[in-house]
Design an enzyme around this catalytic site. Structure first.
Site, PDB file in Angstrom:
ATOM      1  N   HIS A 145     -45.060  21.638 -14.803  1.00 17.93           N
ATOM      2  CA  HIS A 145     -45.086  22.354 -16.075  1.00 17.93           C
ATOM      3  C   HIS A 145     -46.252  23.324 -16.200  1.00 17.93           C
ATOM      4  CE1 HIS A 145     -47.656  18.818 -17.600  1.00 17.93           C
ATOM      5  NE2 HIS A 145     -48.377  19.858 -17.935  1.00 17.93           N
TER       6      HIS A 145
ATOM      7  N   ARG B 253     -51.212  26.607 -25.456  1.00 14.58           N
ATOM      8  CA  ARG B 253     -51.539  26.151 -26.811  1.00 14.58           C
ATOM      9  C   ARG B 253     -50.797  27.021 -27.834  1.00 14.58           C
ATOM     10  NH1 ARG B 253     -56.159  26.130 -23.639  1.00 14.58           N
ATOM     11  NH2 ARG B 253     -57.311  24.152 -23.577  1.00 14.58           N
TER      12      ARG B 253
ATOM     13  N   GLU C 171     -45.000  23.011 -21.568  1.00 13.72           N
ATOM     14  CA  GLU C 171     -45.720  22.121 -22.480  1.00 13.72           C
ATOM     15  C   GLU C 171     -46.403  22.965 -23.538  1.00 13.72           C
ATOM     16  OE1 GLU C 171     -48.990  20.000 -20.680  1.00 13.72           O
ATOM     17  OE2 GLU C 171     -49.502  18.950 -22.526  1.00 13.72           O
TER      18      GLU C 171
ATOM     19  N   ASN D  74     -52.962  21.693 -31.581  1.00 15.77           N
ATOM     20  CA  ASN D  74     -54.156  21.084 -32.156  1.00 15.77           C
ATOM     21  C   ASN D  74     -53.985  21.104 -33.668  1.00 15.77           C
ATOM     22  OD1 ASN D  74     -55.873  20.561 -29.764  1.00 15.77           O
ATOM     23  ND2 ASN D  74     -55.678  22.770 -29.483  1.00 15.77           N
TER      24      ASN D  74
ATOM     25  N   HIS E  71     -48.358  35.513 -17.719  1.00 13.97           N
ATOM     26  CA  HIS E  71     -47.091  35.339 -18.434  1.00 13.97           C
ATOM     27  C   HIS E  71     -46.314  34.171 -17.835  1.00 13.97           C
ATOM     28  CE1 HIS E  71     -46.084  38.223 -15.084  1.00 13.97           C
ATOM     29  NE2 HIS E  71     -45.122  37.351 -14.910  1.00 13.97           N
TER      30      HIS E  71
ATOM     31  N   GLU F 296     -41.949  37.371 -19.246  1.00  9.87           N
ATOM     32  CA  GLU F 296     -41.169  38.298 -18.440  1.00  9.87           C
ATOM     33  C   GLU F 296     -39.725  37.810 -18.424  1.00  9.87           C
ATOM     34  OE1 GLU F 296     -42.477  38.469 -14.392  1.00  9.87           O
ATOM     35  OE2 GLU F 296     -41.192  40.191 -13.895  1.00  9.87           O
TER      36      GLU F 296
END
Lengths: 177, 177
Positions: free
Chosen positions: B25, B29, B92, B96, B119, B165
């Site tokens: 993965h 964030r 993922e 926060n 990207h 992309e």
């Protein structure tokens, strides 16, 4: 009925318009391609599927993956390029020519401020064996499996300082419960 | 003999120590999980495979993927978590807690300075159809397929500003030759 995805605020069901979309690759800029390729091919066992050079814009792209056992990668270059862009789990490394000769040049890892991108992650069959392999290759650790709150999760740095999480999938069952 | 990888300075042949390693993965964030999940599930057809909450550290992780037709995702949570960490092409998203309520808060996309991560990329079956779908969902374009030097390559932004992309694999054959 097969699993349709967990429901949280915002989550929607896929529609026909996104049929066949596939998460193909992640791109990271690297300072020195020789150093980066040595790291990803030796330590993580990746192979260079194709390289694209853009002379006018002075950069090169390297596409790396770990074909699974039994997966057949085409030999012919054009066919292999098409194959590469149809896969999942590809890593694209971008080299802007000349950065490797600039002593102070370094890319931003996304974990120091300003934050954004966090890491890529490899799953491995045996976490302790992987840690020993990283030590044997002078890989810098951010966190070993026996350190910190999240046991069974390792973080190392690649040669540009990007974080790589390393996990052994079957040890993470309890996280989901 | 099957394809062993292109040879460039630094490239090494994989050894047994990295057998079974898999690029699982990429972590980004996100400021507002509801906004991010709506985008990735609706526009890119991803499904939330699992969510992990870390109350003490005040963050949640969402793991998204696009299981292929015929791939069977386990229903039971622990088993599904293990399955998730054994896949390729997982995204993922880290939340926060509380960032969604901070008006001025934004993550760094890695393309503005300081640069690093560039990207993620999706391949799609039909690039023009994908562009029309993005327009129908008010997706911001960085570059359309008919703009710039690299025809057949589209860049859009996700809701946090990260670049995505978008390519149609079979149109890229000529790049490799």
């Amino acid at each position: 009925m097969s699993f349709q995805g967990e429901q949280y605020p915002g989550v929607q069901s896929p529609t026909a318009e996104s049929d066949g979309f596939r998460l193909n690759h992640t791109m990271l800029r690297v300072k020195d391609p020789e150093r980066a390729l040595a790291f990803y091919t030796r330590v993580f066992g990746m192979r260079v599927l194709c390289r694209l050079d853009f002379e006018e814009m002075q950069f090169s792209l390297y596409f790396l993956a770990r074909p699974e056992a039994g997966e057949s990668v085409p030999e012919a270059t054009g066919e292999r390029t098409v194959w590469t862009f149809g896969q999942r789990g590809v890593l694209e490394l971008t080299h802007n020519w000349g950065t490797e000769e600039q002593a102070d040049f370094a890319y931003h890892d996304g974990n120091a401020e300003p934050q954004g991108f966090g890491h890529i992650c490899f799953s491995v069959p045996d976490l302790e064996a992987a840690e020993a392999w990283f030590d044997a290759n002078d890989v810098e650790f951010v966190k070993r499996s026996d350190q910190g709150k999240m046991k069974n999760v390792v973080f190392v740095k690649d040669r540009d300082g990007y974080w790589i999480e390393v996990v052994q999938a079957e040890r993470l069952a309890a996280l989901g419960d």
